[in-house]
Design a protein around this motif. Sequence first.
Motif, PDB file in Angstrom:
ATOM      1  N   ALA A 204       0.839  -1.192   0.000  1.00  0.00           N
ATOM      2  CA  ALA A 204       0.000   0.000   0.000  1.00  0.00           C
ATOM      3  C   ALA A 204       0.875   1.243   0.000  1.00  0.00           C
ATOM      4  CB  ALA A 204      -0.918  -0.018   1.218  1.00  0.00           C
ATOM      5  N   LYS A 352      13.705  -8.295   2.119  1.00  0.00           N
ATOM      6  CA  LYS A 352      13.119  -8.530   3.440  1.00  0.00           C
ATOM      7  C   LYS A 352      13.975  -9.498   4.247  1.00  0.00           C
ATOM      8  CE  LYS A 352       8.842  -9.752   2.143  1.00  0.00           C
ATOM      9  NZ  LYS A 352       7.382  -9.965   2.233  1.00  0.00           N
ATOM     10  N   TYR A 353      14.695 -10.348   3.516  1.00  0.00           N
ATOM     11  CA  TYR A 353      15.494 -11.360   4.198  1.00  0.00           C
ATOM     12  C   TYR A 353      16.988 -11.085   4.057  1.00  0.00           C
ATOM     13  CZ  TYR A 353      10.866 -13.247   3.534  1.00  0.00           C
ATOM     14  OH  TYR A 353       9.507 -13.387   3.487  1.00  0.00           O
ATOM     15  N   LEU A 453       4.039   7.012   2.599  1.00  0.00           N
ATOM     16  CA  LEU A 453       2.921   7.877   2.993  1.00  0.00           C
ATOM     17  C   LEU A 453       3.202   8.666   4.264  1.00  0.00           C
ATOM     18  CD1 LEU A 453      -0.262   5.705   2.407  1.00  0.00           C
ATOM     19  CD2 LEU A 453       0.570   7.639   1.063  1.00  0.00           C
ATOM     20  N   ASP A 454       3.844   8.015   5.232  1.00  0.00           N
ATOM     21  CA  ASP A 454       4.065   8.695   6.505  1.00  0.00           C
ATOM     22  C   ASP A 454       5.328   9.541   6.491  1.00  0.00           C
ATOM     23  OD1 ASP A 454       5.303   6.012   6.405  1.00  0.00           O
ATOM     24  OD2 ASP A 454       6.200   6.662   8.273  1.00  0.00           O
TER      25      ASP A 454
ATOM     26  N   THR B 180      -0.962   5.906   8.358  1.00  0.00           N
ATOM     27  CA  THR B 180      -0.196   5.755   7.115  1.00  0.00           C
ATOM     28  C   THR B 180       0.922   4.717   7.168  1.00  0.00           C
ATOM     29  OG1 THR B 180       1.151   7.611   7.868  1.00  0.00           O
ATOM     30  CG2 THR B 180      -0.579   8.109   6.293  1.00  0.00           C
ATOM     31  N   MET B 181       1.294   4.288   8.368  1.00  0.00           N
ATOM     32  CA  MET B 181       2.456   3.404   8.446  1.00  0.00           C
ATOM     33  C   MET B 181       2.056   1.932   8.418  1.00  0.00           C
ATOM     34  SD  MET B 181       4.773   5.195  11.354  1.00  0.00           S
ATOM     35  CE  MET B 181       6.413   4.625  10.971  1.00  0.00           C
ATOM     36  N   GLU B 185       6.666  -0.936  10.966  1.00  0.00           N
ATOM     37  CA  GLU B 185       7.377   0.346  11.063  1.00  0.00           C
ATOM     38  C   GLU B 185       6.895   1.127  12.281  1.00  0.00           C
ATOM     39  OE1 GLU B 185       6.294   1.788   7.272  1.00  0.00           O
ATOM     40  OE2 GLU B 185       7.923   0.763   6.229  1.00  0.00           O
ATOM     41  N   GLN B 210      -2.494  -8.336   3.441  1.00  0.00           N
ATOM     42  CA  GLN B 210      -1.352  -7.452   3.492  1.00  0.00           C
ATOM     43  C   GLN B 210      -0.325  -8.123   4.381  1.00  0.00           C
ATOM     44  OE1 GLN B 210      -1.253  -4.056   2.322  1.00  0.00           O
ATOM     45  NE2 GLN B 210      -3.181  -4.463   1.298  1.00  0.00           N
ATOM     46  N   SER B 211       0.925  -7.674   4.255  1.00  0.00           N
ATOM     47  CA  SER B 211       1.914  -8.183   5.197  1.00  0.00           C
ATOM     48  C   SER B 211       2.029  -7.196   6.348  1.00  0.00           C
ATOM     49  CB  SER B 211       3.274  -8.357   4.513  1.00  0.00           C
ATOM     50  OG  SER B 211       4.019  -7.166   4.587  1.00  0.00           O
ATOM     51  N   SER B 214       3.303  -3.828   5.355  1.00  0.00           N
ATOM     52  CA  SER B 214       2.621  -3.046   4.330  1.00  0.00           C
ATOM     53  C   SER B 214       1.944  -1.828   4.957  1.00  0.00           C
ATOM     54  CB  SER B 214       1.591  -3.916   3.624  1.00  0.00           C
ATOM     55  OG  SER B 214       0.957  -3.179   2.622  1.00  0.00           O
ATOM     56  N   PRO B 215       2.197  -0.634   4.398  1.00  0.00           N
ATOM     57  CA  PRO B 215       1.583   0.569   4.961  1.00  0.00           C
ATOM     58  C   PRO B 215       0.068   0.434   5.076  1.00  0.00           C
ATOM     59  CG  PRO B 215       3.202   1.173   3.323  1.00  0.00           C
ATOM     60  CD  PRO B 215       3.074  -0.326   3.263  1.00  0.00           C
ATOM     61  N   GLU B 366       6.521 -12.615   7.348  1.00  0.00           N
ATOM     62  CA  GLU B 366       6.748 -12.196   5.962  1.00  0.00           C
ATOM     63  C   GLU B 366       6.727 -13.402   5.021  1.00  0.00           C
ATOM     64  OE1 GLU B 366       6.738  -9.372   4.600  1.00  0.00           O
ATOM     65  OE2 GLU B 366       7.039  -7.989   6.264  1.00  0.00           O
ATOM     66  N   TYR B 369       3.310 -14.561   4.327  1.00  0.00           N
ATOM     67  CA  TYR B 369       2.639 -13.694   3.359  1.00  0.00           C
ATOM     68  C   TYR B 369       3.155 -13.962   1.946  1.00  0.00           C
ATOM     69  CZ  TYR B 369       1.421  -9.296   0.958  1.00  0.00           C
ATOM     70  OH  TYR B 369       0.962  -8.356   0.079  1.00  0.00           O
TER      71      TYR B 369
END
Lengths: 500, 527
Positions: A204, A352-353, A453-454, B180-181, B185, B210-211, B214-215, B366, B369
């Motif tokens: 996203a 990611k890994y 986004l953030d 948003t995060m 995170e 989503q993982s 994922s934001p 992860e 996913y």
Amino acid sequence: MATHDVIVIGGGINGLVAACVLAGQKRDVIVLERRDVMGGIAATRVFHPGYSVPGLLHDTHGLRESVIEACGLWKHGLTLHPRRPFLAAEPDGHGMLVHADTSERDTEAYARFQAFLARIRGGLAALVDAPAPSLGDPLRKLVWPAFKTGRALRRLGRRDMMELLRIPSMCAADWLNDWFDDELLKAGLAQPALLGTWAGPWAAGTAANLLFDLAFAGREVLGGPAALVESLVGACRERGVTLRSGATIASLLVRENRVHGVGLGNGEELIAPAVLSCADPKHTLLDLVPIVHRPPDLVREIRNLRARGTLAKVHLALDAAPKFGDREPGSVDRIRTGTTLDDLERAFDAIKYGGWSDPPLLDINLVSLSDPGLAPRGHHVASILVHFAPANLKAGWTAPTKDALTRAVIEEFNRHAPGIADHIVAREILTPDDLAAEYALPTGHPFHGEHALDQLLSMRPTPACAQHNTPISGLYLGSAGTHPGGFSPGLPGLMAAARI
Amino acid sequence: MSHDYDAIIIGGGHNGLTCAAYLAKAKKRVLVLERRHVLGGAAVSEEVFPGFTYSVCSYVVSLLRPDIIRDLDLPRHGLDLIPLESTFTPLPDGNSLYRGPDADETRREIAKFSTRDADTYPIFGQAMSQIGRIVKPVLGMTPPDLARPSLRAIFDLLRLGRRFGELDLDARTLQVKMMTMSAVEFLDEWFESDVLKAVMSISGIIGTFQSVSSPGTAYVLLHHYMGDIDGAYRSWGFSRGGTGQISLSIARAAQKFGADIKTDAGVARILTDGGIARGIVLENGDEYRAPIVVSGVDPHLTFLKLVGREQLPGAFVGDVERFKMRGSSGKVNLALDGLPDFTSRPGDGPHLRGDITIAPGLEYLERAYDDAKYGAFSRKPFMDVVIPTLTDPTLAPPGKHVMSIFVQYAPYKLKEGPADWKNQRDAFGDAVVDTLAEYCPNLKDLILHRQVLTPWDLEKEFGLTEGNIFHGELSLEQLFFQRPAAGWARYRTPIQNLWMCASGTHPGGGIMSAPGRNAAREILKGW
């Protein structure tokens, strides 16, 4: 002890734009650049005698008219030309040329898509060209910008306005799936959404990156980023800016929460009532501000700014032009690999890994095709962005791992342009570690902070510093790590200068 | 024309029943039609094997609005919520993390992994509850229509704005970050221990495709922090008799107010005439007409199947089609001959009475996913396990237990196509049991019966399109004024007199009943 009105730290594009604009207002400005040449990552890089690349990144289409006008760049040799098409490449296949206005497949949908982007450009500009609203302001001060933005959006009409509100939080894959059927086209279009992110096309928020990249698709600078630097240096000189290279900063001079100059590595001190740092915000606030003057809240916030490098660079000197599928050698200069959205997602999975994407995901720019001066006669230069090579590689960046990645990149290049591996004269790889060391990028991140986004608008680089100022008076930030980010060269610098 | 009913409600899930109860309370004559033989939709208790009663789909409750419990007097109608107070996370290396009601014990447990995190944990909880309190009233509001801003919408926006305006910069920042995060995170800014972050981040992904990185998933994390039972924030609960009891208590309340409820009454079509809803036709051909029709099923089912594309504006059909369903989870229900024995914490104890979470690390999540992204169920899935019989012995014969296992990821769209779940169902069940048995080796010997529900089963049996338990992903672009489509988030539809009242509308899924109540409020406004 020399005195100036403004000291600009960092002679990259943002620093030069800011200096040029401030000098235009009759201020005495000095730019301090750590490297021997101006331009930062946009400077020409000679990677092998006779072979060079015009800057590390490829794109200049985000350059805004406002930057060109403010610096008077037309007078200094800046030339724009229409954006060239890219080849969405297939291994051993024909691939597809994607132009700014047409594509070889999904033609009708692509035309509608471009028409949509053309319609929303104005609304988006209202968001990006204005300073980011301050999150800390009292409500009454937020109402007016919100109202203005709302009004700009309303002009788009109901349908487009609702689309524009919907897209930013989406993933690039969903957004492209809304429009297109052709997998290759979607993969080709999606790649810019991933530049400098820790995300795949299914994450996203990546649609926002794509939206900015596509919506600002203006014309390109002839000669690439390096030509923009050259023009900016000319403009700065004309306006009397002092450009000083080879100047490392030891620390900012701060007294009673007010900046009054910088101390250089050689012990020299320069005095000015305002310092604009176009170095990355982390370095500025965590290293350059003396420890006793660092506000603890800000330290916490700025540490949380994510700037994980995921990009490597490979430069190849070639003694022949590569041939992609059945296309004429030299007929395309921009090539993107990855034939499906899932290919792009898999490339991301690796980091990611702690690994790199295998095969690597490539954005190839054959820079010598449009500028033959970058290589000896008949020879060529491939400037290759390698997506998803993480700064924190599990195996560590050592000579063997660097060599292994270079070989993987060449192999992938060769898969798309068979035979090219036999025409390599010289090669260079820059890992995120190398980029960090050589260009002072935080863990090698080209935009000084991920586009997420953030971390955009009022949040870039932190809510307290999103208007290009800092809690230390006289200290301003103007790098790509500030609003509006790395989408548009020079725009953060322009806004920071306006703030001063 | 006279009608027997003022309103017909399609679907006897908890939202449909809630809407019915509120309408009936306002003296409307209401008919609820449920396709299955039992009420509850996905909040249902069934005796699947003799003597063993399961909360077949949803299995815990946290967001059920307290004002709804009061308005409908649900405890009088059989609602009895039992707090669920702990989370136990066994790890493959024989270690484990237990978080329970005793703050000191929780602190010691977290300190096994990081003393810094142990210090931060209570502060984090306070910060989240604070945001939760601010966001919560939004759950009960009807989203403003930004597409056709009226004075009312502007007023609503200003009211939301004022709420935001009352916060200081730190709280505003936290709120924006939350929206948003990604869950990881967001947690990274607070915690350092991989195990703690993993188990906390899973609240952000339950029911989404989503993982944890994922934001947008940080928001869903908040969704799960807003739960309150009897006013205590962040607490979860079981419902005595299974989650079906919640639905039944709402049904009884509705009936007390005079609503009629029919089961085995599947709706085949919504009757429309010139863009106005007139009633419904049942699968058996019976017709019911009423001036108001309310759909308690998901938007895809409502518009693409029951109304029909041809009755709707093309742009709206497009909006519904791209409203993402994407089921990502499955359910395995076990009947056990005794209690499981976890290697990392042997024997019976409070750790078995709460949530048992198989989420041993971020990389594990992860990888789970990544399997699903490319069309396969997770070979090592994330699992949320509860043993409700420990707190509610009525669900199984003496000495026996039921175990409910929520499993993610199980993508509706397998590489081989959704229908291939028929062939993969057993392999999926095996993967779940095998993975869980790595943590409690005696599990396999205890299993008396096994029920496996794949997303495909959830669609076929419970009418959840693509098996999405929330009637549509809880991703940012599908929330609030965009749920289920921009311009149609106020429970109305392009068909006049047809309304929506279920999880596909604001504020979304979970047993909270807010969509049902909000819809009833909007319907009654114009009446």
